[in-house]
Design an enzyme around this catalytic site. Structure first.
Site, PDB file in Angstrom:
ATOM      1  N   GLU A  62      12.241  44.740  -8.196  1.00 52.54           N
ATOM      2  CA  GLU A  62      10.821  44.745  -8.559  1.00 52.54           C
ATOM      3  C   GLU A  62      10.598  45.915  -9.501  1.00 52.54           C
ATOM      4  O   GLU A  62      11.547  46.585  -9.912  1.00 52.54           O
ATOM      5  CB  GLU A  62       9.964  44.876  -7.301  1.00 52.54           C
ATOM      6  CG  GLU A  62      10.260  46.148  -6.505  1.00 52.54           C
ATOM      7  CD  GLU A  62       9.410  46.317  -5.265  1.00 52.54           C
ATOM      8  OE1 GLU A  62       8.307  45.755  -5.204  1.00 52.54           O
ATOM      9  OE2 GLU A  62       9.850  47.040  -4.358  1.00 52.54           O
ATOM     10  N   ARG A  82      -0.287  43.507   6.677  1.00 46.56           N
ATOM     11  CA  ARG A  82       0.896  44.168   6.114  1.00 46.56           C
ATOM     12  C   ARG A  82       0.959  45.631   6.562  1.00 46.56           C
ATOM     13  O   ARG A  82       2.034  46.161   6.866  1.00 46.56           O
ATOM     14  CB  ARG A  82       0.896  44.070   4.582  1.00 46.56           C
ATOM     15  CG  ARG A  82       2.187  44.583   3.963  1.00 46.56           C
ATOM     16  CD  ARG A  82       2.285  44.303   2.479  1.00 46.56           C
ATOM     17  NE  ARG A  82       1.313  45.061   1.709  1.00 46.56           N
ATOM     18  CZ  ARG A  82       1.181  44.976   0.383  1.00 46.56           C
ATOM     19  NH1 ARG A  82       1.960  44.166  -0.316  1.00 46.56           N
ATOM     20  NH2 ARG A  82       0.281  45.694  -0.250  1.00 46.56           N
ATOM     21  N   LYS A 122       5.585  49.484   3.343  1.00 50.93           N
ATOM     22  CA  LYS A 122       4.847  50.248   2.333  1.00 50.93           C
ATOM     23  C   LYS A 122       4.652  51.652   2.907  1.00 50.93           C
ATOM     24  O   LYS A 122       3.596  51.982   3.473  1.00 50.93           O
ATOM     25  CB  LYS A 122       3.523  49.551   2.015  1.00 50.93           C
ATOM     26  CG  LYS A 122       2.965  49.911   0.657  1.00 50.93           C
ATOM     27  CD  LYS A 122       1.892  48.913   0.232  1.00 50.93           C
ATOM     28  CE  LYS A 122       1.068  49.422  -0.915  1.00 50.93           C
ATOM     29  NZ  LYS A 122       1.778  49.628  -2.161  1.00 50.93           N
TER      30      LYS A 122
HETATM   31  N1  PXG Z   1       5.911  46.634  -5.446  1.00 47.89           N
HETATM   32  C1  PXG Z   1       5.670  47.932  -5.151  1.00 47.89           C
HETATM   33  C2  PXG Z   1       6.794  48.861  -4.966  1.00 47.89           C
HETATM   34  C3  PXG Z   1       4.338  48.372  -5.010  1.00 47.89           C
HETATM   35  O1  PXG Z   1       4.084  49.645  -4.696  1.00 47.89           O
HETATM   36  C4  PXG Z   1       3.583  46.117  -5.533  1.00 47.89           C
HETATM   37  C5  PXG Z   1       4.913  45.744  -5.619  1.00 47.89           C
HETATM   38  C6  PXG Z   1       2.530  45.071  -5.673  1.00 47.89           C
HETATM   39  O2  PXG Z   1       2.023  44.709  -4.395  1.00 47.89           O
HETATM   40  P1  PXG Z   1       0.509  44.233  -4.191  1.00 47.89           P
HETATM   41  O3  PXG Z   1       0.368  44.001  -2.733  1.00 47.89           O
HETATM   42  O4  PXG Z   1      -0.349  45.354  -4.692  1.00 47.89           O
HETATM   43  O5  PXG Z   1       0.335  43.007  -4.988  1.00 47.89           O
HETATM   44  C7  PXG Z   1       3.268  47.450  -5.192  1.00 47.89           C
HETATM   45  C8  PXG Z   1       1.869  47.940  -5.047  1.00 47.89           C
HETATM   46  C9  PXG Z   1       0.261  52.723  -8.752  1.00 47.89           C
HETATM   47  C10 PXG Z   1       0.447  52.070  -7.417  1.00 47.89           C
HETATM   48  O6  PXG Z   1      -0.500  53.694  -8.815  1.00 47.89           O
HETATM   49  C11 PXG Z   1       0.892  50.767  -7.325  1.00 47.89           C
HETATM   50  C12 PXG Z   1       1.101  50.166  -6.061  1.00 47.89           C
HETATM   51  C13 PXG Z   1       0.876  50.916  -4.955  1.00 47.89           C
HETATM   52  C14 PXG Z   1       0.438  52.212  -5.053  1.00 47.89           C
HETATM   53  C15 PXG Z   1       0.202  52.807  -6.288  1.00 47.89           C
HETATM   54  O7  PXG Z   1       0.861  52.267  -9.727  1.00 47.89           O
HETATM   55  N2  PXG Z   1       1.542  48.856  -6.078  1.00 47.89           N
END
Ligand code: PXG
Length: 295
Positions: free
Chosen positions: A184, A52, A151
């Protein structure tokens, strides 16, 4: 002992782990990242995270100056170097050191950072009680502006939405797309659970928003889709409205930090019976088993 952070080939103590003020990651949010977990010393779905990251980088014309294998090895090495078993890993690749202009050609070499540390996103009690969310007025970015599949280091829309949640006294926020459909949360993906319809042949229905609808395609989301299918639920990726969230029997979020966490109140509406539901609990149990094996 201080955490050691890896930057461009060298380890630095956390306090001395720095990048230049001319780095375009800082000046413009020009870069990409990953948030990854290690459980019992094993990195969860490392290949998927690395893939990713490279896909995000490709989408923004950023060439990561390492092979996927080298980067994956470095993530493992950072967890070992810091003697961590339960860890949260942040990989950041920025456009690198440049000048004060936008032009990325002024940045000869991307900066690569790997931080292996720890994180506690939500307090433990919330996994028993569930959490409340509200809908943010700030929408998710339009997919033709900055595609949420990337991301990127530009998280301002998500942070503004998060601040709306903080001001409302809740832990997460629902972000809608420009048409008003559910996308989301600020850092988590969205799932609902409802009773079977005719097509579901007796199976409970687990729904999540489509990968191309303006969301980050979460690694946890993908794992939960697989686990739910294996567990015999009818899994559907469907466009959802807030009505679908309010009227679901269960509503839960997935993310690397959160794992799987129940939502029991959305915009003031109590979801189901106001407690984490059986399918959410079942999937969390299955997820934790999967995490033990590295995914
Ligand atoms: N949506 C978004 C916008 C994210 O940033 C997720 C979904 C979940 O994806 P994964 O691959 O982790 O299952 C994310 C990821 C925080 C924090 O501190 C959270 C994310 C990234 C960076 C910081 O809350 N989540």
């Amino acid at each position: 002992m201080s955490i050691k952070v890896w930057i461009d080939g060298k380890f630095y103590p956390k306090e001395e782990a720095k990048v230049s003020v001319y780095d375009h990651g800082l000046l413009y949010g020009d870069g990409v990242f990953e948030g990854i977990r290690a459980y019992h010393g094993k990195v969860f779905r490392l290949k998927q995270h690395v893939d990713r990251l490279y896909a995000s980088a490709k989408a923004i014309w950023l060439e990561i100056p390492m092979t996927r294998e080298q980067l994956a090895q470095q993530v493992d090495a950072c967890v070992k170097e810091n003697k961590l078993t339960e860890s949260y890993i942040r990989v950041v690749v920025t456009r690198g050191f440049g000048d004060l202009g936008l032009d990325p050609r002024k940045c000869p070499k991307p900066t690569v950072i790997v931080i292996a540390d720890t994180i506690q996103l939500y307090p433990k009690e919330l996994y028993d009680t569930g959490l409340a969310v509200v809908t943010a007025a700030t929408p998710i970015s339009h997919r033709e502006n900055l595609n949420p599949r990337i991301k990127s280091l530009n998280y301002l829309a998500h942070i503004l939405a998060k601040i709306e949640g903080i001001q409302a006294g809740v832990h997460e926020v629902i972000m809608l797309d420009h048409e008003g459909y559910v996308a989301e949360c600020s850092g988590d993906n969205i799932f609902t659970v409802t009773e079977p319809d005719k097509k579901a042949k007796g199976k409970k229905i687990v729904r999540t928003t489509p990968a191309n609808a303006g969301i980050l395609k979460g690694i946890t989301r993908d794992a939960v889709i697989e686990l739910a299918e294996d567990a015999g639920y009818d899994v559907r990726e469907e466009t959802l409205t807030r009505y679908d969230l309010y009227t679901a029997d269960e509503f839960f979020l997935t993310g690397t930090g959160a794992e799987i966490i129940s939502v029991v109140k959305a915009d003031g509406r109590v979801i189901g019976d106001g407690k984490p539901g059986p399918v959410t609990k079942d999937l969390l149990g299955r997820f934790r088993e999967l995490a033990k094996s590295g995914g």
